[in-house]
Design an enzyme around this catalytic site. Structure first.
Site, PDB file in Angstrom:
ATOM      1  N   GLY A   1       8.508 -39.812 -12.485  1.00  0.00           N
ATOM      2  CA  GLY A   1       8.548 -38.309 -12.353  1.00  0.00           C
ATOM      3  C   GLY A   1       9.944 -37.829 -13.051  1.00  0.00           C
ATOM      4  O   GLY A   1      10.718 -38.599 -13.697  1.00  0.00           O
ATOM      5  N   ASN A   2      10.114 -36.641 -12.841  1.00  0.00           N
ATOM      6  CA  ASN A   2      11.495 -36.020 -13.383  1.00  0.00           C
ATOM      7  C   ASN A   2      12.074 -35.030 -12.475  1.00  0.00           C
ATOM      8  O   ASN A   2      11.442 -34.517 -11.429  1.00  0.00           O
ATOM      9  CB  ASN A   2      11.100 -35.358 -14.729  1.00  0.00           C
ATOM     10  CG  ASN A   2      10.346 -34.331 -14.751  1.00  0.00           C
ATOM     11  OD1 ASN A   2      10.437 -33.345 -14.367  1.00  0.00           O
ATOM     12  ND2 ASN A   2       8.963 -34.879 -15.157  1.00  0.00           N
ATOM     13  N   ARG A   3      13.179 -34.442 -12.684  1.00  0.00           N
ATOM     14  CA  ARG A   3      13.557 -33.501 -11.721  1.00  0.00           C
ATOM     15  C   ARG A   3      13.355 -31.991 -11.846  1.00  0.00           C
ATOM     16  O   ARG A   3      14.283 -31.208 -11.450  1.00  0.00           O
ATOM     17  CB  ARG A   3      15.304 -33.729 -11.677  1.00  0.00           C
ATOM     18  CG  ARG A   3      15.779 -34.952 -11.166  1.00  0.00           C
ATOM     19  CD  ARG A   3      17.348 -35.409 -11.670  1.00  0.00           C
ATOM     20  NE  ARG A   3      18.032 -34.302 -11.088  1.00  0.00           N
ATOM     21  CZ  ARG A   3      19.327 -34.185 -11.346  1.00  0.00           C
ATOM     22  NH1 ARG A   3      19.858 -34.751 -12.261  1.00  0.00           N
ATOM     23  NH2 ARG A   3      19.932 -33.128 -10.849  1.00  0.00           N
TER      24      ARG A   3
END
Ligand code: C5P
Length: 235
Positions: free
Chosen positions: A29-31
């Site tokens: 995932g990412n932020r």
């Protein structure tokens, strides 16, 4: 009072970040929190647009800010899902804004049971490339439809801004978007924060606008830049 200057515009906006499953309990995932996309949806609705907000893993408290009678919220978890839902939403939109952070790659195989160290482990994961959703939306867009992309960029070595701008211009060209909203990110800026600073690059590579402030203020500036590109499409 906000002007209802987007009355009659149908806009599809993606927000958040995709999660690409590795096994039933893990993902890549990412932020991205989804705050900028949600702010765009809220601002567009207040200004009279009909909004479809496609949320990729946006937390409930963030999504709550998109509660508005003119906002329809759809969910998409992975890049593949987001691609399908956005293509659907774009089919009846005058403008499309891809504010979501999409994983460039996904695991080639998704394990149907949790990977464990004793069962061979997860020291490496083979990845395959995801399709570029916004580039695809540009290729298949309806006549007159405006497509806006986002780019989160870290500055070049020693904060080289020219290098960042050159990279952003190449990205605008590669994707073919009418407007690329570039925000500088780093460990201390951008993601998960309430504030944002952006520059917008038009289809000829010019910086057409810059904005900084709350994500709502940045949203307003993005819609100000989008509005003159918009011509209402029938059906
Ligand atoms: O190449 P990069 O990920 O920086 O591009 C960001 C822009 O492209 C965003 O608008 C994002 O939503 C979109 N994107 C996409 N599909 C991908 C990767 C990025 O639509 N697979």
């Amino acid at each position: 009072l906000a002007p209802r200057d987007l009355e009659g515009m149908r806009i599809a906006i993606s927000a958040g970040g995709t999660r690409e499953p590795i096994d039933p309990v893990r993902y890549l995932g990412n932020r991205s929190s989804g705050r900028q996309g949600v702010a765009l949806a809220a601002e567009a609705a207040v200004r009279g647009a009909e909004v479809t907000l496609v949320a990729a893993n946006v937390a409930g408290d963030v999504l709550a800010e998109a509660q508005h009678p003119s906002i329809r919220i759809l969910q998409a978890g992975t890049a593949a899902e987001l691609g399908r839902v956005m293509a659907d939403a774009a089919a009846s939109a005058d403008a499309v804004v891809m504010a979501a952070a999409v994983a460039d790659y996904r695991p080639l195989e998704v394990a149907d049971r949790k990977l464990t160290k004793d069962a061979g482990g997860i020291a490496s994961i083979e990845l395959v490339e995801n399709e570029d959703i916004v580039a695809g939306l540009v290729r298949t867009r309806r006549d007159g439809q405006v497509v806006v992309g986002f780019a989160a960029e870290t500055p070049g070595a020693e904060g080289d801004q020219d290098e960042l701008l050159a990279r952003a211009r190449r990205k605008q060209k590669r994707k073919g978007v009418d407007l690329l909203v570039v925000n500088e990110v780093g460990w201390e800026r951008g993601f998960e924060k309430g504030h944002n600073a952006v520059m917008m690059i038009g289809s000829d590579g010019d910086v057409v606008s810059t904005a900084s402030g709350s994500k709502r203020e940045v949203a307003a500036a993005v819609l100000d830049a989008l509005r003159p590109l918009w011509t209402a499409i029938r059906n």
